[in-house]
Design a protein around this motif. Structure first.
Motif, PDB file in Angstrom:
ATOM      1  N   LEU A  39       0.842  -1.190   0.000  1.00  0.00           N
ATOM      2  CA  LEU A  39       0.000   0.000   0.000  1.00  0.00           C
ATOM      3  C   LEU A  39       0.882   1.248   0.000  1.00  0.00           C
ATOM      4  O   LEU A  39       1.492   1.598   1.009  1.00  0.00           O
ATOM      5  N   ALA A  40       0.948   1.900  -1.150  1.00  0.00           N
ATOM      6  CA  ALA A  40       1.730   3.126  -1.254  1.00  0.00           C
ATOM      7  C   ALA A  40       1.081   4.254  -0.468  1.00  0.00           C
ATOM      8  O   ALA A  40       1.756   5.164   0.018  1.00  0.00           O
ATOM      9  N   GLU A  41      -0.244   4.193  -0.340  1.00  0.00           N
ATOM     10  CA  GLU A  41      -0.983   5.216   0.394  1.00  0.00           C
ATOM     11  C   GLU A  41      -2.277   4.611   0.882  1.00  0.00           C
ATOM     12  O   GLU A  41      -2.895   3.780   0.202  1.00  0.00           O
ATOM     13  N   THR A  42      -2.688   5.011   2.069  1.00  0.00           N
ATOM     14  CA  THR A  42      -4.007   4.619   2.579  1.00  0.00           C
ATOM     15  C   THR A  42      -4.813   5.877   2.835  1.00  0.00           C
ATOM     16  O   THR A  42      -4.308   6.862   3.382  1.00  0.00           O
ATOM     17  N   ILE A  43      -6.058   5.874   2.423  1.00  0.00           N
ATOM     18  CA  ILE A  43      -6.950   7.023   2.570  1.00  0.00           C
ATOM     19  C   ILE A  43      -8.138   6.595   3.422  1.00  0.00           C
ATOM     20  O   ILE A  43      -8.983   5.804   2.990  1.00  0.00           O
ATOM     21  N   ALA A  44      -8.190   7.076   4.645  1.00  0.00           N
ATOM     22  CA  ALA A  44      -9.276   6.772   5.567  1.00  0.00           C
ATOM     23  C   ALA A  44     -10.243   7.952   5.603  1.00  0.00           C
ATOM     24  O   ALA A  44      -9.859   9.070   5.957  1.00  0.00           O
ATOM     25  N   LEU A  45     -11.490   7.710   5.215  1.00  0.00           N
ATOM     26  CA  LEU A  45     -12.510   8.750   5.173  1.00  0.00           C
ATOM     27  C   LEU A  45     -13.625   8.415   6.159  1.00  0.00           C
ATOM     28  O   LEU A  45     -13.785   7.249   6.549  1.00  0.00           O
TER      29      LEU A  45
END
Length: 341
Positions: free
Chosen positions: A269-275
């Motif tokens: 995972l290069a980036e995780t986006i938690a919304l």
């Protein structure tokens, strides 16, 4: 850079509060006096129903309510879909009702294949897409149930997505869902996660997490599907994504649980986006410039595909233990007037 890539989140305050609910720390103790007021108001409301000052209304078919006693989501929707599929496999005509939390409308309406998730709610849209069952949403669930029966008179059982505390709707079976948090610190809102005291009377208890927090009840297995799904229905094996840097997005109650399941499958995972849970994606811009593939949950996909059609949804395979379904069938068979398929 962190070992698993860059992370971003717009739900930090809610996350801090949920962490505070796991123990009786300073923040929880400061909120404890307010929890006494919440508990008193909840008790008074219960008395009004018991005294008949507030009415509980019933519909002419059995109603199964799937809900929880903790705030913040505990995996109710996968349980609803599993119950619906089980009953459908038995040849029963099943309908689903929901409030449609987070939708921008407030009327009673049917969830159709072409419905905008922002009008009906992301979870009802997912249930409709995943099961094909008729689904109605309304602020008053009894109104949704009546509309469903009027539109689909062959319906034999109604499953309510959430609603343990919605006492205006009569029910025949209650399923209470817990995740790995259990009852947290055991305090009521807002000092803890409990909407009402536990233990309470309940027909079936199901643990949706990997590590049941306390004894009793039934367990379930949960794992990511072998394939991710594109908006056109094309399937992409997750095994083909190992070794490739991807971006993972989740707008659910516990986004990190989804991220950890992806990592456990060997994905980088290069980036995780938690919304925030039920995020509507209005004004949201998909990550650009990195060229990484975007992965999301099945629940998020029903809305995200309108903004990012190239995203892939990774479904959750959720399977309650066979003993749970045997107990559910036994409960249904014991109901007066129930006709099995």
């Amino acid at each position: 850079m962190p070992p698993h890539g860059r992370s971003s989140s717009t739900g930090a305050p809610a996350s801090r509060l949920q962490r505070a609910w796991l123990q009786r720390g300073v923040l929880a103790c400061l909120l404890w006096p307010l929890s006494l007021l919440y508990a008193a108001l909840f008790a008074v409301r219960g008395w009004f129903y018991r005294l008949g000052w507030l009415k509980t209304e019933r519909v002419p078919v059995p109603v199964i309510v799937v809900g929880n006693v903790i705030a913040g989501g505990a995996g109710k929707t996968p349980v609803v879909m599993a119950v619906v599929r089980h009953l459908q496999a038995r040849g029963l005509h099943v309908g689903v009702i929901s409030r449609g939390y987070g939708r921008r409308t407030g009327d009673c309406r049917e969830v159709l294949d072409e419905s905008d998730p922002q009008d009906v709610g992301d979870e009802p849209a997912l249930i409709r897409h995943a099961t094909g069952a008729p689904v109605f949403v309304a602020r008053r669930r009894v109104e949704a149930a009546r509309a469903l029966l009027a539109r689909h008179p062959a319906t034999q059982i109604i499953v309510s997505d959430d609603g343990l505390q919605h006492l205006a709707l009569g029910r025949d079976i209650e399923i209470c869902v817990f995740d790995d948090r259990g009852i947290g610190n055991g305090w009521r809102l807002p000092a803890g996660p409990l909407r009402e005291p536990w233990p309470r009377r309940c027909d079936l208890v199901l643990h949706s997490g990997e590590r049941p927090a306390f004894g009793g009840g039934y367990t379930a297995t949960r794992a990511l599907a072998q394939d991710a799904v594109a908006c056109d229905g094309k399937r992409v094996p997750l095994s083909t994504l190992t070794g490739k840097a991807v971006i993972a997005l989740a707008a659910i109650a516990r986004p990190e649980a989804f991220f950890e399941m992806l990592r456990a499958r060997g994905l980088t995972l290069a980036e995780t986006i938690a919304l925030p849970d039920h995020f509507d994606f209005d004004g949201w811009q998909a990550p650009s410039g990195a060229g990484h593939l975007l992965l999301c949950t099945e629940k998020d996909a029903v809305k995200l595909w309108r903004k990012a059609p190239g995203a892939l949804a990774v479904p959750l395979q959720f399977a309650p233990a066979p003993e749970f379904f045997a107990a559910l069938d036994a409960k249904l068979s014991s109901l007066d007037g129930y006709q099995a398929a």
